[in-house]
Design a protein around this motif. Structure first.
Motif, PDB file in Angstrom:
ATOM      1  N   LEU A  47       4.438 -11.424   8.292  1.00  0.00           N
ATOM      2  CA  LEU A  47       4.596 -10.708   7.023  1.00  0.00           C
ATOM      3  C   LEU A  47       5.103  -9.284   7.255  1.00  0.00           C
ATOM      4  CD1 LEU A  47       4.167 -10.775   3.946  1.00  0.00           C
ATOM      5  CD2 LEU A  47       1.865  -9.933   4.362  1.00  0.00           C
ATOM      6  N   GLY A  48       4.544  -8.598   8.228  1.00  0.00           N
ATOM      7  CA  GLY A  48       4.983  -7.241   8.537  1.00  0.00           C
ATOM      8  C   GLY A  48       6.430  -7.186   8.993  1.00  0.00           C
ATOM      9  N   ARG A  49       6.834  -8.131   9.855  1.00  0.00           N
ATOM     10  CA  ARG A  49       8.226  -8.159  10.307  1.00  0.00           C
ATOM     11  C   ARG A  49       9.177  -8.465   9.162  1.00  0.00           C
ATOM     12  NH1 ARG A  49       5.619 -10.524  14.618  1.00  0.00           N
ATOM     13  NH2 ARG A  49       5.995 -12.617  13.827  1.00  0.00           N
ATOM     14  N   ALA A  50       8.792  -9.371   8.254  1.00  0.00           N
ATOM     15  CA  ALA A  50       9.644  -9.697   7.107  1.00  0.00           C
ATOM     16  C   ALA A  50       9.775  -8.503   6.164  1.00  0.00           C
ATOM     17  CB  ALA A  50       9.079 -10.906   6.355  1.00  0.00           C
ATOM     18  N   LEU A  51       8.668  -7.819   5.899  1.00  0.00           N
ATOM     19  CA  LEU A  51       8.732  -6.640   5.036  1.00  0.00           C
ATOM     20  C   LEU A  51       9.587  -5.541   5.662  1.00  0.00           C
ATOM     21  CD1 LEU A  51       5.083  -6.405   3.683  1.00  0.00           C
ATOM     22  CD2 LEU A  51       7.131  -7.032   2.420  1.00  0.00           C
ATOM     23  N   TRP A  52       9.483  -5.363   6.959  1.00  0.00           N
ATOM     24  CA  TRP A  52      10.287  -4.335   7.625  1.00  0.00           C
ATOM     25  C   TRP A  52      11.769  -4.699   7.614  1.00  0.00           C
ATOM     26  CZ3 TRP A  52       9.802   0.500   8.756  1.00  0.00           C
ATOM     27  CH2 TRP A  52      10.705   1.097   9.612  1.00  0.00           C
ATOM     28  N   ARG A  53      12.062  -5.966   7.782  1.00  0.00           N
ATOM     29  CA  ARG A  53      13.454  -6.395   7.811  1.00  0.00           C
ATOM     30  C   ARG A  53      14.129  -6.231   6.457  1.00  0.00           C
ATOM     31  NH1 ARG A  53      15.703 -12.430   9.049  1.00  0.00           N
ATOM     32  NH2 ARG A  53      17.909 -11.889   8.987  1.00  0.00           N
ATOM     33  N   PHE A  54      13.413  -6.519   5.378  1.00  0.00           N
ATOM     34  CA  PHE A  54      13.984  -6.457   4.034  1.00  0.00           C
ATOM     35  C   PHE A  54      13.523  -5.224   3.274  1.00  0.00           C
ATOM     36  CE2 PHE A  54      13.827 -11.035   5.050  1.00  0.00           C
ATOM     37  CZ  PHE A  54      15.191 -11.268   5.076  1.00  0.00           C
ATOM     38  N   ARG A  55      13.213  -4.139   3.980  1.00  0.00           N
ATOM     39  CA  ARG A  55      12.675  -2.947   3.328  1.00  0.00           C
ATOM     40  C   ARG A  55      13.651  -2.326   2.352  1.00  0.00           C
ATOM     41  NH1 ARG A  55      14.002  -1.814   8.496  1.00  0.00           N
ATOM     42  NH2 ARG A  55      15.329   0.008   8.895  1.00  0.00           N
ATOM     43  N   GLY A  56      14.947  -2.372   2.603  1.00  0.00           N
ATOM     44  CA  GLY A  56      15.932  -1.817   1.679  1.00  0.00           C
ATOM     45  C   GLY A  56      16.030  -2.624   0.400  1.00  0.00           C
ATOM     46  N   ALA A  57      15.930  -3.924   0.516  1.00  0.00           N
ATOM     47  CA  ALA A  57      16.026  -4.784  -0.657  1.00  0.00           C
ATOM     48  C   ALA A  57      14.767  -4.712  -1.513  1.00  0.00           C
ATOM     49  CB  ALA A  57      16.282  -6.230  -0.231  1.00  0.00           C
ATOM     50  N   LEU A  58      13.650  -4.320  -0.925  1.00  0.00           N
ATOM     51  CA  LEU A  58      12.384  -4.278  -1.662  1.00  0.00           C
ATOM     52  C   LEU A  58      12.015  -2.876  -2.130  1.00  0.00           C
ATOM     53  CD1 LEU A  58      10.317  -6.716   0.549  1.00  0.00           C
ATOM     54  CD2 LEU A  58      11.298  -7.164  -1.689  1.00  0.00           C
ATOM     55  N   ALA A  59      12.976  -1.968  -2.171  1.00  0.00           N
ATOM     56  CA  ALA A  59      12.696  -0.588  -2.579  1.00  0.00           C
ATOM     57  C   ALA A  59      12.097  -0.491  -3.990  1.00  0.00           C
ATOM     58  CB  ALA A  59      13.953   0.256  -2.472  1.00  0.00           C
ATOM     59  N   PRO A  60      12.620  -1.200  -4.998  1.00  0.00           N
ATOM     60  CA  PRO A  60      11.997  -1.101  -6.326  1.00  0.00           C
ATOM     61  C   PRO A  60      10.539  -1.566  -6.350  1.00  0.00           C
ATOM     62  CG  PRO A  60      14.176  -2.027  -6.527  1.00  0.00           C
ATOM     63  CD  PRO A  60      13.867  -1.963  -5.062  1.00  0.00           C
ATOM     64  N   THR A  61      10.207  -2.549  -5.549  1.00  0.00           N
ATOM     65  CA  THR A  61       8.822  -3.016  -5.486  1.00  0.00           C
ATOM     66  C   THR A  61       7.923  -1.927  -4.912  1.00  0.00           C
ATOM     67  OG1 THR A  61       9.583  -5.281  -5.218  1.00  0.00           O
ATOM     68  CG2 THR A  61       7.319  -4.817  -4.580  1.00  0.00           C
ATOM     69  N   GLY A  62       8.396  -1.252  -3.876  1.00  0.00           N
ATOM     70  CA  GLY A  62       7.627  -0.142  -3.304  1.00  0.00           C
ATOM     71  C   GLY A  62       7.423   0.985  -4.297  1.00  0.00           C
ATOM     72  N   PHE A  63       8.491   1.335  -5.027  1.00  0.00           N
ATOM     73  CA  PHE A  63       8.365   2.393  -6.023  1.00  0.00           C
ATOM     74  C   PHE A  63       7.445   1.980  -7.166  1.00  0.00           C
ATOM     75  CE2 PHE A  63      12.530   4.042  -4.350  1.00  0.00           C
ATOM     76  CZ  PHE A  63      11.986   5.206  -3.851  1.00  0.00           C
ATOM     77  N   ALA A  64       7.483   0.703  -7.550  1.00  0.00           N
ATOM     78  CA  ALA A  64       6.606   0.228  -8.620  1.00  0.00           C
ATOM     79  C   ALA A  64       5.139   0.294  -8.188  1.00  0.00           C
ATOM     80  CB  ALA A  64       6.978  -1.193  -9.025  1.00  0.00           C
ATOM     81  N   LEU A  65       4.867  -0.096  -6.960  1.00  0.00           N
ATOM     82  CA  LEU A  65       3.487  -0.003  -6.459  1.00  0.00           C
ATOM     83  C   LEU A  65       3.041   1.447  -6.359  1.00  0.00           C
ATOM     84  CD1 LEU A  65       3.569  -2.777  -3.727  1.00  0.00           C
ATOM     85  CD2 LEU A  65       2.387  -2.841  -5.936  1.00  0.00           C
ATOM     86  N   LEU A  66       3.944   2.316  -5.929  1.00  0.00           N
ATOM     87  CA  LEU A  66       3.635   3.746  -5.863  1.00  0.00           C
ATOM     88  C   LEU A  66       3.348   4.298  -7.262  1.00  0.00           C
ATOM     89  CD1 LEU A  66       3.480   6.326  -4.107  1.00  0.00           C
ATOM     90  CD2 LEU A  66       5.904   6.660  -4.662  1.00  0.00           C
ATOM     91  N   ALA A  67       4.157   3.902  -8.251  1.00  0.00           N
ATOM     92  CA  ALA A  67       3.934   4.361  -9.622  1.00  0.00           C
ATOM     93  C   ALA A  67       2.590   3.866 -10.156  1.00  0.00           C
ATOM     94  CB  ALA A  67       5.064   3.875 -10.526  1.00  0.00           C
ATOM     95  N   LEU A  68       2.221   2.638  -9.813  1.00  0.00           N
ATOM     96  CA  LEU A  68       0.934   2.104 -10.257  1.00  0.00           C
ATOM     97  C   LEU A  68      -0.220   2.922  -9.692  1.00  0.00           C
ATOM     98  CD1 LEU A  68      -0.171  -0.400 -11.868  1.00  0.00           C
ATOM     99  CD2 LEU A  68      -0.518  -1.441  -9.644  1.00  0.00           C
ATOM    100  N   VAL A  69      -0.150   3.248  -8.420  1.00  0.00           N
ATOM    101  CA  VAL A  69      -1.222   4.022  -7.777  1.00  0.00           C
ATOM    102  C   VAL A  69      -1.263   5.446  -8.318  1.00  0.00           C
ATOM    103  CG1 VAL A  69      -1.971   4.976  -5.565  1.00  0.00           C
ATOM    104  CG2 VAL A  69      -1.256   2.597  -5.708  1.00  0.00           C
TER     105      VAL A  69
END
Length: 162
Positions: A47-69
């Motif tokens: 899971l960690g390797r997959a998230l690191w590999r696709f980190r650019g494609a998952l940027a909106p998800t990261g920002f959404a989680l950050l906004a939630l917190v």
């Protein structure tokens, strides 16, 4: 790291040195160290390797989680923080008006500007309401999830067309 627990040799090979025991009751003992990592560690590693590999494609998800917190923390600090964030809901409409006045757009450019402004207004409104009432109060959790899905989809479409 201690020389007793340092890994020596290939992957999964561990050598443990035990100091010489003194006295009459110095019985030899055996320490068993597993050679293969556990299934849980393998799953988290994948899971960690997959998230690191696709980190650019998952940027909106990261920002959404950050906004939630962040909105949850703002809600805990005080309900009035929603009033401070309320101008965020109007700013994209002002931006759209200024951009159309300076550089008028037509066709797909205008559609993208309007779509971006609507998404930003929805995000600003959600942030203000989430900071005031809590990020998961009422329909705000569903709005957050739908906004996340729309933003992630638009992000992937824009990244493919470049």
């Amino acid at each position: 790291m201690s020389s007793r627990t340092r890994t020596r040799g290939g992957a999964g090979v561990h050598t443990v040195r035990i100091p010489h025991q003194r006295g009459r009751r110095s019985q030899p003992f055996l320490i068993v160290v597993p050679d293969r990592p556990s299934l849980t560690r393998e799953a988290f590693g994948f899971l960690g390797r997959a998230l690191w590999r696709f980190r650019g494609a998952l940027a909106p998800t990261g920002f959404a989680l950050l906004a939630l917190v962040v909105t949850a923390l703002l809600h805990v600090l005080g309900w009035w923080s929603g009033l401070v964030l309320a101008p965020l809901a109007v700013a994209p409409a002002v931006w759209l008006g200024i951009m159309q006045r300076r550089r008028a757009a037509h066709g797909s450019v205008l559609a993208w500007r309007i779509g971006l402004a609507v998404l930003a207004m929805l995000t600003g409104s959600w942030a203000a309401l989430a900071a005031g009432f809590g990020p998961l109060a009422g329909p705000l959790g569903l709005v957050w999830l739908l906004g996340l899905i729309v933003a992630q989809t638009a992000w992937l479409i824009v990244r493919r067309t470049r």
